[in-house]
Design a protein around this motif. Structure first.
Motif, mmCIF file in Angstrom:
data_model
loop_
_atom_site.group_PDB
_atom_site.id
_atom_site.type_symbol
_atom_site.label_atom_id
_atom_site.label_comp_id
_atom_site.label_asym_id
_atom_site.label_seq_id
_atom_site.Cartn_x
_atom_site.Cartn_y
_atom_site.Cartn_z
ATOM 1 N N LEU A 420 0.810 -1.199 -0.099
ATOM 2 C CA LEU A 420 0.081 -0.094 -0.252
ATOM 3 C C LEU A 420 0.948 1.236 -0.008
ATOM 4 C CD1 LEU A 420 -2.886 1.448 0.030
ATOM 5 C CD2 LEU A 420 -2.567 1.035 2.895
ATOM 6 N N GLU A 421 1.869 1.260 0.903
ATOM 7 C CA GLU A 421 2.785 2.364 1.051
ATOM 8 C C GLU A 421 3.694 2.490 -0.395
ATOM 9 O OE1 GLU A 421 2.426 4.739 3.526
ATOM 10 O OE2 GLU A 421 0.607 3.572 3.968
ATOM 11 N N TRP A 422 4.110 1.437 -0.939
ATOM 12 C CA TRP A 422 4.877 1.429 -2.100
ATOM 13 C C TRP A 422 3.973 1.721 -3.165
ATOM 14 C CZ3 TRP A 422 9.075 1.714 -4.723
ATOM 15 C CH2 TRP A 422 9.001 1.468 -5.944
ATOM 16 N N ASN A 423 2.759 1.587 -3.290
ATOM 17 C CA ASN A 423 2.130 2.092 -4.310
ATOM 18 C C ASN A 423 1.735 3.568 -4.321
ATOM 19 O OD1 ASN A 423 1.640 -0.459 -5.679
ATOM 20 N ND2 ASN A 423 -0.178 -1.077 -4.266
ATOM 21 N N LYS A 424 1.975 4.042 -2.997
ATOM 22 C CA LYS A 424 1.544 5.405 -2.916
ATOM 23 C C LYS A 424 2.902 6.030 -3.367
ATOM 24 C CE LYS A 424 -1.195 5.347 1.374
ATOM 25 N NZ LYS A 424 -1.239 5.643 2.719
ATOM 26 N N ILE A 425 4.113 5.710 -3.226
ATOM 27 C CA ILE A 425 5.221 6.379 -3.722
ATOM 28 C C ILE A 425 5.289 6.331 -5.298
ATOM 29 C CG2 ILE A 425 7.700 5.984 -3.949
ATOM 30 C CD1 ILE A 425 7.801 5.427 -0.924
ATOM 31 N N ALA A 427 2.898 6.212 -7.056
ATOM 32 C CA ALA A 427 1.854 7.168 -7.829
ATOM 33 C C ALA A 427 2.346 8.446 -7.786
ATOM 34 C CB ALA A 427 0.475 7.084 -7.006
ATOM 35 N N ILE A 428 2.920 8.813 -6.748
ATOM 36 C CA ILE A 428 3.876 10.141 -6.411
ATOM 37 C C ILE A 428 4.567 10.374 -7.656
ATOM 38 C CG2 ILE A 428 4.954 11.661 -5.259
ATOM 39 C CD1 ILE A 428 3.423 10.397 -2.746
#
Length: 435
Positions: A420-425, A427-428
């Motif tokens: 989840l946190e990796w996907n946020k990075i 996406a940014i």
């Protein structure tokens, strides 16, 4: 510098401690080139006797048969199927298991040094292809005085009579084993212990067993006793070791006893047995294997065997139990994870004591993320899950995950939480590149 021996130490131990063990520490090169014992280890399993008798609910015949067949799959060379004279259920189990035993496996029943009980043992196992009567009688000064309440002379007479009688029953087809119960307590009368074992051999015993019935002292002391007895008895004597784990050192004691002359190693699956249990079969086997010894067991059956025994005995496996514990292949410290990551492809791992695949475990080194983990953990976890991530990106993600782990109070994060946190990075990063 002098090395004082224990009070009451007999000459046979004193000679040993003032010679071979005081020559100084060998160089690493010398240790590496120390010859291995010429004899392969003979695994005599005692799960169905010593292990079973310590269970809150002893196994029924069907359960014993299941364990018996698993022992055959594991490849042990001998199986003590029970204590035939103790009750009708034990007799039935010993008798039945003997009838289905393979041609190449020694089948043993324990017996006290009483002719009537020896008769029962023989009746129970006589149909086995390789039957063995196992006679046990105390030999330590403490037990002779306080439990048997008899004289050493009477002890020797009983040993000779019982072994000779058992030998007359088994003839040339079977074997007799004599165990000097409480051998581990016989430091003060070790010369008598040697005499007791020699008496058993004179009466026809094929194997003499040196049990650490209650573990009280450091392994070195017991191993010194084993070496002393081995040196005192005829060179062709088949020495057996049976150690208990009261102080948590049974594996070390058994392994070092093998290197000191013992041929037969009495062990139990999952370390089952009285009090803290008997020597654990798997630990001894893999320790010897790691030392270059050719161990005649089917290692790939170890993990499944441990689960089966735990289920049937209703004794859970401690998560930190060597080899078979759920947690022993996990790595959570950042320093350890970095070493694991850098040596995963090598035969020897930086923090890997054994190859999980060797014992049939379905997975190898397991890296998990907690607040103690570093970027190598992030990198390996995501790479193993199929994500395309660089070590630099893992380094950017690590402090984010560390903060979540600490502030949430959860500790270990799941793969989904990490992704989840990796996907946020990602996406940014994607939006930044698009701008």
């Amino acid at each position: 510098m002098t090395h004082d021996t224990e009070p009451g130490t007999t000459d046979v131990v004193r000679d040993l401690t003032t010679s071979e063990n005081t020559k100084g520490i060998q160089s690493f090169a010398e240790i590496l080139h120390t010859p291995l014992p010429k004899h392969p280890p003979f695994f005599m399993d005692v799960t169905l006797r010593d292990g079973n008798q310590a269970l809150r609910k002893p196994w029924n015949l069907d359960q014993k048969e299941t364990i018996f067949k698993q022992l055959i799959k594991l490849g042990v060379q001998g199986i003590e199927v029970g204590f035939a004279s103790s009750n009708d259920q034990e007799f039935e189990a010993c008798n039945y298991l003997s009838s289905i035993a393979p041609e190449n496996v020694v089948i043993s029943s324990l017996s006290r040094a009483v002719e009537k009980e020896i008769d029962i043992s023989w009746k129970a196992i006589q149909n086995a292809p390789k039957p063995r009567i196992h006679i046990v009688y105390p030999i330590s000064a403490f037990t002779i005085e306080n439990v048997l309440k008899t004289s050493p002379t009477k002890v020797l007479e009983r040993i000779f009579q019982s072994v000779a009688y058992a030998k007359s029953l088994v003839g040339v087809r079977g074997e007799v084993q004599f165990s000097g119960e409480h051998f581990g307590d016989a430091l003060e009368n070790l010369d008598f212990a040697v005499e007791a074992f020699q008496t058993a051999l004179n009466a026809g015993a094929d194997v003499v067993n040196l049990p650490n019935t209650v573990e009280r002292y450091r392994p070195w002391l017991f191993v010194s006793m084993v070496r002393a007895v081995t040196n005192a008895l005829p060179k062709d004597t088949k020495i057996s070791i049976h150690t208990h784990n009261d102080l948590g050192m049974a594996t070390a004691t058994t392994v070092e006893s093998y290197f000191s002359g013992a041929i037969q190693l009495e062990t139990a699956l999952n370390g089952l047995g009285e009090r803290a249990g008997n020597t654990n079969t798997y630990e001894v086997a893999i320790a010897l294997h790691n030392c270059g010894v050719s161990v005649p067991l089917n290692f790939s059956a170890i993990y499944e065997t441990s689960r089966l025994v735990s289920y049937l005995s209703d004794v859970p496996i401690y998560e930190k139990a060597p080899l078979i514990g759920e947690d022993v292949i996990s790595h959570r410290s950042g320093i350890h994870q970095d070493g694991v990551a850098k040596t995963r492809h090598l035969e020897k791992g930086a923090y890997r004591a054994f190859d999980a695949g060797l014992i049939g475990r379905p997975e190898g080194d397991r890296i998990e993320f907690t607040s103690q983990s570093g970027k190598s953990a992030v990198f390996c976890i995501l790479r193993d899950s199929g994500e395309d991530i660089t070590l630099e990106q893992a380094g950017d993600l690590q402090p984010i995950l560390k903060k979540i782990s600490e502030e949430s109070g959860k500790g270990e994060l799941t793969l989904d939480e990490i992704k989840l946190e990796w996907n946020k990075i990602k996406a940014i990063s994607y939006k930044t590149n698009q701008a």
